[in-house]
Design a protein around this motif. Sequence first.
Motif, PDB file in Angstrom:
ATOM      1  N   PRO A  70      18.249  20.748  18.543  1.00 39.84           N
ATOM      2  CA  PRO A  70      16.974  21.052  17.800  1.00 39.84           C
ATOM      3  C   PRO A  70      16.806  19.815  16.594  1.00 39.84           C
ATOM      4  N   TYR A  71      17.790  19.254  16.222  1.00 36.56           N
ATOM      5  CA  TYR A  71      17.726  18.472  15.050  1.00 36.56           C
ATOM      6  C   TYR A  71      18.172  17.051  15.358  1.00 36.56           C
ATOM      7  N   PRO A  72      17.643  16.114  16.108  1.00 33.35           N
ATOM      8  CA  PRO A  72      18.181  14.841  16.301  1.00 33.35           C
ATOM      9  C   PRO A  72      18.505  13.980  15.172  1.00 33.35           C
ATOM     10  N   LYS A  73      17.818  14.201  14.199  1.00 31.16           N
ATOM     11  CA  LYS A  73      18.036  13.155  13.067  1.00 31.16           C
ATOM     12  C   LYS A  73      19.484  13.575  12.157  1.00 31.16           C
ATOM     13  N   GLN A  74      20.107  14.688  12.737  1.00 32.65           N
ATOM     14  CA  GLN A  74      21.332  15.345  12.249  1.00 32.65           C
ATOM     15  C   GLN A  74      22.480  14.696  12.972  1.00 32.65           C
ATOM     16  N   ILE A  75      22.286  14.314  14.169  1.00 33.00           N
ATOM     17  CA  ILE A  75      23.401  13.856  14.942  1.00 33.00           C
ATOM     18  C   ILE A  75      23.361  12.354  15.144  1.00 33.00           C
ATOM     19  N   ASP A  76      24.650  11.716  15.642  1.00 26.18           N
ATOM     20  CA  ASP A  76      24.668  10.338  16.087  1.00 26.18           C
ATOM     21  C   ASP A  76      23.820   9.975  16.940  1.00 26.18           C
ATOM     22  N   GLN A  77      23.279   8.794  16.790  1.00 27.88           N
ATOM     23  CA  GLN A  77      22.385   8.181  17.988  1.00 27.88           C
ATOM     24  C   GLN A  77      23.119   7.952  19.245  1.00 27.88           C
ATOM     25  N   PRO A  78      22.988   8.520  20.440  1.00 26.44           N
ATOM     26  CA  PRO A  78      23.714   8.425  21.385  1.00 26.44           C
ATOM     27  C   PRO A  78      23.860   7.182  22.296  1.00 26.44           C
ATOM     28  N   MET A  79      25.018   6.807  22.560  1.00 18.24           N
ATOM     29  CA  MET A  79      25.344   5.494  23.373  1.00 18.24           C
ATOM     30  C   MET A  79      24.884   5.911  24.926  1.00 18.24           C
ATOM     31  N   SER A  80      25.274   7.334  25.343  1.00 15.28           N
ATOM     32  CA  SER A  80      25.212   7.624  26.827  1.00 15.28           C
ATOM     33  C   SER A  80      24.465   9.025  26.849  1.00 15.28           C
ATOM     34  N   ASN A  81      23.885   9.227  27.953  1.00 13.92           N
ATOM     35  CA  ASN A  81      23.310  10.429  28.218  1.00 13.92           C
ATOM     36  C   ASN A  81      24.531  11.582  28.564  1.00 13.92           C
ATOM     37  N   PRO A  82      24.122  12.739  28.783  1.00 14.56           N
ATOM     38  CA  PRO A  82      24.809  13.617  29.065  1.00 14.56           C
ATOM     39  C   PRO A  82      25.386  13.449  30.397  1.00 14.56           C
ATOM     40  N   SER A  83      24.692  12.814  31.394  1.00 11.41           N
ATOM     41  CA  SER A  83      25.216  12.731  32.640  1.00 11.41           C
ATOM     42  C   SER A  83      26.058  11.292  32.829  1.00 11.41           C
ATOM     43  N   GLY A  84      26.164  10.710  31.644  1.00 10.70           N
ATOM     44  CA  GLY A  84      27.173   9.432  31.786  1.00 10.70           C
ATOM     45  C   GLY A  84      26.440   8.092  31.828  1.00 10.70           C
ATOM     46  N   THR A  85      25.250   8.130  32.054  1.00  5.00           N
ATOM     47  CA  THR A  85      24.706   6.910  32.179  1.00  5.00           C
ATOM     48  C   THR A  85      24.126   6.398  30.720  1.00  5.00           C
ATOM     49  N   LEU A  86      24.056   5.208  30.575  1.00  8.27           N
ATOM     50  CA  LEU A  86      23.627   4.697  29.100  1.00  8.27           C
ATOM     51  C   LEU A  86      22.357   5.041  28.638  1.00  8.27           C
ATOM     52  N   THR A  87      22.236   5.451  27.551  1.00 12.08           N
ATOM     53  CA  THR A  87      20.870   5.481  26.925  1.00 12.08           C
ATOM     54  C   THR A  87      20.186   4.065  26.682  1.00 12.08           C
ATOM     55  N   GLN A  88      18.858   4.054  26.293  1.00 10.19           N
ATOM     56  CA  GLN A  88      18.423   2.804  26.011  1.00 10.19           C
ATOM     57  C   GLN A  88      19.277   2.130  24.954  1.00 10.19           C
ATOM     58  N   ASN A  89      19.678   2.875  23.700  1.00 11.30           N
ATOM     59  CA  ASN A  89      20.639   2.559  22.898  1.00 11.30           C
ATOM     60  C   ASN A  89      21.840   1.667  23.435  1.00 11.30           C
ATOM     61  N   GLY A  90      22.490   2.421  24.413  1.00 10.36           N
ATOM     62  CA  GLY A  90      23.405   1.719  25.017  1.00 10.36           C
ATOM     63  C   GLY A  90      23.506   0.681  26.050  1.00 10.36           C
ATOM     64  N   GLN A  91      22.053   0.635  26.702  1.00  7.57           N
ATOM     65  CA  GLN A  91      21.799  -0.630  27.357  1.00  7.57           C
ATOM     66  C   GLN A  91      21.468  -1.923  26.544  1.00  7.57           C
ATOM     67  N   PHE A  92      20.950  -1.689  25.550  1.00 10.29           N
ATOM     68  CA  PHE A  92      20.395  -2.722  24.733  1.00 10.29           C
ATOM     69  C   PHE A  92      21.933  -3.275  24.107  1.00 10.29           C
ATOM     70  N   TYR A  93      22.638  -2.323  23.541  1.00 13.23           N
ATOM     71  CA  TYR A  93      24.017  -2.474  22.940  1.00 13.23           C
ATOM     72  C   TYR A  93      24.996  -3.137  23.898  1.00 13.23           C
ATOM     73  N   GLN A  94      25.055  -3.014  25.043  1.00 14.56           N
ATOM     74  CA  GLN A  94      25.688  -3.697  26.102  1.00 14.56           C
ATOM     75  C   GLN A  94      25.347  -5.174  26.270  1.00 14.56           C
ATOM     76  N   ALA A  95      23.927  -5.083  26.450  1.00 17.26           N
ATOM     77  CA  ALA A  95      23.265  -6.415  26.602  1.00 17.26           C
ATOM     78  C   ALA A  95      23.738  -7.329  25.434  1.00 17.26           C
ATOM     79  N   ALA A  96      23.638  -6.934  24.193  1.00 19.17           N
ATOM     80  CA  ALA A  96      24.048  -7.709  22.891  1.00 19.17           C
ATOM     81  C   ALA A  96      25.609  -8.053  22.984  1.00 19.17           C
ATOM     82  N   THR A  97      26.473  -7.156  23.463  1.00 17.21           N
ATOM     83  CA  THR A  97      27.898  -7.410  23.448  1.00 17.21           C
ATOM     84  C   THR A  97      28.288  -8.527  24.602  1.00 17.21           C
TER      85      THR A  97
END
Length: 229
Positions: A70-97
């Motif tokens: 209920p409070y997304p601003k209180q938790i870390d921005q996620p690298m992965s989805n609960p299913s294990g796939t990368l979030t948008q954050n994760g995909q951009f992060y991986q591309a930059a890496t």
Amino acid sequence: MKPGDVISYLEMCSEEGANLQRGMNFHLRSNYSVILMSLRPGAPYADRIEADGRVLIYEGHDAPRNATNPYPKQIDQPMSNPSGTLTQNGQFYQAATSYKKGIKGAELIKVYEKIHSGIWVYNGIFRLIEAWQEESNNRKVFKFRLELSDKLADANTDRELVDHNRLIPKEVKLEVWRRDKGRCVICGSKDNLHFDHIIPYSKGGSSLVAENIQLLCARHNIAKKDKIE
Ligand SMILES: [Zn+2]
């Protein structure tokens, strides 16, 4: 479309052939990604412009708000989805890496900026060159460093593109929009507007002051360019 063009939300979606609902759209096309940014007061993310308009620091996005979160601003921005796939954050992060390691070229990113309700500006094509996580209000957020693509400046001699070698800060865009009342300063048209440098950037004109920026429609923008050349 040229950097500095003013468009509606629908025009932006039609340009990209997609219904743009999210701010981050990794690999929307095979050769580029799209991000939507907003530097307006009260904007949900802390995006900023650095290096006199050549660098954009874009903040990653929060986990979706739902019953278990209920409070997304209180938790870390996620690298992965609960299913294990990368979030948008994760995909951009991986591309930059991958880029940093020399595995891949830099991801190209088209950037659109919302300056007012229903008013968007195309800011040009950027290269994603770095990503990291940092502390912000007791949680981790992603940050992405985007640099205006040098291709833009090198590949052509178009005055418009040279002018837009620097971003016009949002405060300046908004001031110009209000001063010129959202109309071409010559004919009053409200269609196909463009933020024009009165004195071109290539001739020493500034992107940073409203006095050097004006709204022109596409017709008068082209007419002015012909006159200068
Ligand atoms: Zn006009």
